[in-house]
Design a protein around this motif. Structure first.
Motif, PDB file in Angstrom:
ATOM      1  N   GLU A  23       0.847  -1.202   0.000  1.00  0.00           N
ATOM      2  CA  GLU A  23       0.000   0.000   0.000  1.00  0.00           C
ATOM      3  C   GLU A  23       0.875   1.241   0.000  1.00  0.00           C
ATOM      4  N   HIS A  24       0.452   2.263  -0.702  1.00  0.00           N
ATOM      5  CA  HIS A  24       1.218   3.514  -0.694  1.00  0.00           C
ATOM      6  C   HIS A  24       0.275   4.697  -0.851  1.00  0.00           C
ATOM      7  N   HIS A  25       0.717   5.845  -0.337  1.00  0.00           N
ATOM      8  CA  HIS A  25      -0.069   7.081  -0.361  1.00  0.00           C
ATOM      9  C   HIS A  25       0.873   8.265  -0.483  1.00  0.00           C
ATOM     10  N   SER A  26       0.353   9.373  -0.969  1.00  0.00           N
ATOM     11  CA  SER A  26       1.143  10.598  -0.955  1.00  0.00           C
ATOM     12  C   SER A  26       1.233  11.101   0.482  1.00  0.00           C
ATOM     13  N   TRP A  27       2.269  11.896   0.748  1.00  0.00           N
ATOM     14  CA  TRP A  27       2.394  12.470   2.091  1.00  0.00           C
ATOM     15  C   TRP A  27       1.227  13.402   2.399  1.00  0.00           C
ATOM     16  N   GLU A  28       0.642  14.013   1.394  1.00  0.00           N
ATOM     17  CA  GLU A  28      -0.537  14.840   1.630  1.00  0.00           C
ATOM     18  C   GLU A  28      -1.702  13.985   2.123  1.00  0.00           C
ATOM     19  N   GLU A  29      -1.883  12.815   1.527  1.00  0.00           N
ATOM     20  CA  GLU A  29      -2.936  11.912   1.996  1.00  0.00           C
ATOM     21  C   GLU A  29      -2.651  11.434   3.418  1.00  0.00           C
ATOM     22  N   ILE A  30      -1.390  11.149   3.706  1.00  0.00           N
ATOM     23  CA  ILE A  30      -1.032  10.690   5.048  1.00  0.00           C
ATOM     24  C   ILE A  30      -1.254  11.809   6.062  1.00  0.00           C
ATOM     25  N   ALA A  31      -0.926  13.045   5.699  1.00  0.00           N
ATOM     26  CA  ALA A  31      -1.190  14.180   6.583  1.00  0.00           C
ATOM     27  C   ALA A  31      -2.680  14.305   6.860  1.00  0.00           C
ATOM     28  N   ALA A  32      -3.505  14.019   5.848  1.00  0.00           N
ATOM     29  CA  ALA A  32      -4.959  14.073   6.037  1.00  0.00           C
ATOM     30  C   ALA A  32      -5.422  12.984   7.011  1.00  0.00           C
ATOM     31  N   TYR A  33      -4.760  11.822   6.989  1.00  0.00           N
ATOM     32  CA  TYR A  33      -5.082  10.783   7.967  1.00  0.00           C
ATOM     33  C   TYR A  33      -4.813  11.284   9.383  1.00  0.00           C
ATOM     34  N   TYR A  34      -3.653  11.909   9.592  1.00  0.00           N
ATOM     35  CA  TYR A  34      -3.329  12.451  10.913  1.00  0.00           C
ATOM     36  C   TYR A  34      -4.357  13.513  11.329  1.00  0.00           C
ATOM     37  N   LYS A  35      -4.768  14.329  10.392  1.00  0.00           N
ATOM     38  CA  LYS A  35      -5.767  15.357  10.686  1.00  0.00           C
ATOM     39  C   LYS A  35      -7.056  14.713  11.169  1.00  0.00           C
ATOM     40  N   ASP A  36      -7.490  13.667  10.496  1.00  0.00           N
ATOM     41  CA  ASP A  36      -8.744  13.014  10.843  1.00  0.00           C
ATOM     42  C   ASP A  36      -8.633  12.247  12.154  1.00  0.00           C
ATOM     43  N   ILE A  37      -7.479  11.629  12.410  1.00  0.00           N
ATOM     44  CA  ILE A  37      -7.323  10.772  13.582  1.00  0.00           C
ATOM     45  C   ILE A  37      -7.043  11.568  14.846  1.00  0.00           C
ATOM     46  N   CYS A  38      -6.158  12.565  14.750  1.00  0.00           N
ATOM     47  CA  CYS A  38      -5.766  13.277  15.981  1.00  0.00           C
ATOM     48  C   CYS A  38      -5.776  14.792  15.815  1.00  0.00           C
ATOM     49  N   ASN A  39      -6.427  15.269  14.759  1.00  0.00           N
ATOM     50  CA  ASN A  39      -6.611  16.704  14.526  1.00  0.00           C
ATOM     51  C   ASN A  39      -5.282  17.447  14.385  1.00  0.00           C
ATOM     52  N   LEU A  40      -4.340  16.821  13.681  1.00  0.00           N
ATOM     53  CA  LEU A  40      -3.053  17.449  13.441  1.00  0.00           C
ATOM     54  C   LEU A  40      -3.140  18.349  12.212  1.00  0.00           C
ATOM     55  N   ASP A  41      -2.820  19.614  12.375  1.00  0.00           N
ATOM     56  CA  ASP A  41      -2.811  20.567  11.267  1.00  0.00           C
ATOM     57  C   ASP A  41      -1.402  20.657  10.692  1.00  0.00           C
ATOM     58  N   ALA A  42      -1.277  20.387   9.397  1.00  0.00           N
ATOM     59  CA  ALA A  42       0.008  20.462   8.710  1.00  0.00           C
ATOM     60  C   ALA A  42       0.093  21.744   7.901  1.00  0.00           C
ATOM     61  N   VAL A  43       1.199  22.447   8.030  1.00  0.00           N
ATOM     62  CA  VAL A  43       1.462  23.660   7.260  1.00  0.00           C
ATOM     63  C   VAL A  43       2.597  23.340   6.296  1.00  0.00           C
ATOM     64  N   TRP A  44       2.330  23.458   4.999  1.00  0.00           N
ATOM     65  CA  TRP A  44       3.304  23.091   3.980  1.00  0.00           C
ATOM     66  C   TRP A  44       4.222  24.267   3.685  1.00  0.00           C
ATOM     67  N   VAL A  45       5.527  24.030   3.840  1.00  0.00           N
ATOM     68  CA  VAL A  45       6.523  25.089   3.679  1.00  0.00           C
ATOM     69  C   VAL A  45       7.633  24.592   2.758  1.00  0.00           C
ATOM     70  N   ASP A  46       8.468  25.511   2.297  1.00  0.00           N
ATOM     71  CA  ASP A  46       9.593  25.121   1.461  1.00  0.00           C
ATOM     72  C   ASP A  46      10.550  24.229   2.246  1.00  0.00           C
ATOM     73  N   LYS A  47      11.165  23.282   1.560  1.00  0.00           N
ATOM     74  CA  LYS A  47      12.027  22.319   2.242  1.00  0.00           C
ATOM     75  C   LYS A  47      13.211  22.976   2.940  1.00  0.00           C
ATOM     76  N   GLU A  48      13.700  24.097   2.414  1.00  0.00           N
ATOM     77  CA  GLU A  48      14.840  24.748   3.059  1.00  0.00           C
ATOM     78  C   GLU A  48      14.437  25.330   4.406  1.00  0.00           C
ATOM     79  N   ASP A  49      13.241  25.895   4.495  1.00  0.00           N
ATOM     80  CA  ASP A  49      12.735  26.362   5.791  1.00  0.00           C
ATOM     81  C   ASP A  49      12.556  25.174   6.737  1.00  0.00           C
ATOM     82  N   TYR A  50      11.991  24.118   6.214  1.00  0.00           N
ATOM     83  CA  TYR A  50      11.763  22.905   7.009  1.00  0.00           C
ATOM     84  C   TYR A  50      13.075  22.383   7.580  1.00  0.00           C
ATOM     85  N   LEU A  51      14.108  22.308   6.747  1.00  0.00           N
ATOM     86  CA  LEU A  51      15.393  21.790   7.201  1.00  0.00           C
ATOM     87  C   LEU A  51      16.051  22.708   8.218  1.00  0.00           C
TER      88      LEU A  51
END
Length: 339
Positions: free
Chosen positions: A229-257
């Motif tokens: 089974e495989h999913h995009s990270w966006e789909e996986i983030a949506a799972y976290y949102k639904d399960i534990c109400n985790l809000d993901a903010v998408w940022v540039d990878k350089e900021d993330y690092l």
């Protein structure tokens, strides 16, 4: 009546070990489990040792028992591999070495056991000559393959989640579920949003490992132990949102690092992102399923597995605070870009 086979599990309390031990008990093996952590719910039929198995005196004492099988979840640097691996091969009938699907390059989809490895095919000379996780795991594979003995099996899990082990891109439990429980958001790299990822449940991986142990056809061979089974990270983030109400903010990878590692010369976080999580990770698991007699339909669906494991996570756990992420998100809010 034959005596039960003896099995040594090194790293017995980890994401896979916590599911493997009860499985081995069911199969009737006599087990010694070694871990750094105290075992809170010991299993009957398992002898536990709280110790550092990489302490060379401890390691020698363990191997003196000459176990029928060893399942090794420990990590060994390039310098450590030539000391530990040959001894393991000489003191057991079947040694299972934990490698990783991170050894693979992004050149073939789905990833198969024969797919190109980064150590052989990457154009990043610094990576290939480093002691990064994906490199020293591949070097461990090389040592086993070069050995005159064939009493080993290489297993390569995909990203594996379990109790208190949850992943979102490169974020682990404290920076995803821990922040969700605290009502905080997380940042995730925009460049990973559409990348396909494989996350396997620790219980499924344990079933696969237990099926390989003492299997003649597994000797001298390698297996990608993962779900298909495989999913995009966006789909996986949506799972976290639904399960534990985790809000993901998408940022540039350089900021993330910069949030995860402000020192640009510490390459580990960048390599884990760029040479693993930004790769297309779709796994062909047909070889392991055929070897152990399992079907993909028997494996835990990702959403249900995350829901199960996050539901087991105590909400009163004290998590480390990521102040750099808090400050970054606060600055985004001040600029009107954080929501």
């Amino acid at each position: 009546m034959n005596s039960p086979k003896t099995v040594l599990v090194l790293g017995a309390s980890g994401a896979m070990g916590q599911y493997l031990l009860p499985r081995l008990v069911e199969l009737g093996y006599r087990i010694d489990g070694v871990s750094l952590d105290e075992v809170k719910n010991p299993l009957p039929g398992v002898s536990y040792l709280r110790a550092n198995a990489k302490d060379r005196n401890v390691y020698r004492e363990l191997l003196a028992k000459n176990y029928d099988g060893i399942v090794d979840f420990l990590t060994y640097s390039t310098a450590e591999l030539p000391w530990y691996l040959p001894q393991a091969l000489n003191h057991t009938d079947h040694y299972i070495f934990l490698s990783s699907c991170r050894v693979f390059d992004d050149k073939e989809h789905p990833v198969r056991e024969s797919s190109p490895r980064l150590i052989d095919s990457s154009t990043d000379v610094l990576l290939r000559n480093s002691d990064d996780y994906c490199i020293y795991k591949a070097r461990g594979e090389n040592i086993l393959r070069a050995s005159a003995r064939r009493n080993w099996t290489i297993v390569r899990p995909a990203t594996t989640y379990s109790f208190m082990r949850y992943q979102l891109v490169t974020l682990e439990a404290a920076n995803n579920v821990g922040r969700a429980f605290a009502g905080k958001r997380v940042v995730v790299p925009e460049q990973a949003r559409e990348k396909q990822a494989t996350l396997s449940w620790g219980g499924d991986v344990a079933r696969m490992l237990s099926g390989l142990l003492f299997l003649d056809r597994a000797l001298g061979d390698d297996f990608n132990v993962a779900t298909g089974e495989h999913h995009s990270w966006e789909e996986i983030a949506a799972y976290y949102k639904d399960i534990c109400n985790l809000d993901a903010v998408w940022v540039d990878k350089e900021d993330y690092l910069r949030i995860l590692s402000p020192d640009p010369y510490i390459m580990g976080p960048r390599w884990q992102l760029e040479y693993a999580r930004l790769f297309t990770r779709v796994t062909d698991n047909s070889k392991i399923l055929a070897a152990v007699g399992m079907k993909q339909s028997e494996l835990m669906p990702l959403y249900e597995g995350l829901k199960l494991e996050i539901g087991r996570c105590p909400k009163d756990t004290v998590w480390p605070v990521n102040t750099a992420m808090d400050e970054y998100l606060a600055a985004m809010d001040r600029n009107g870009a954080g929501r």
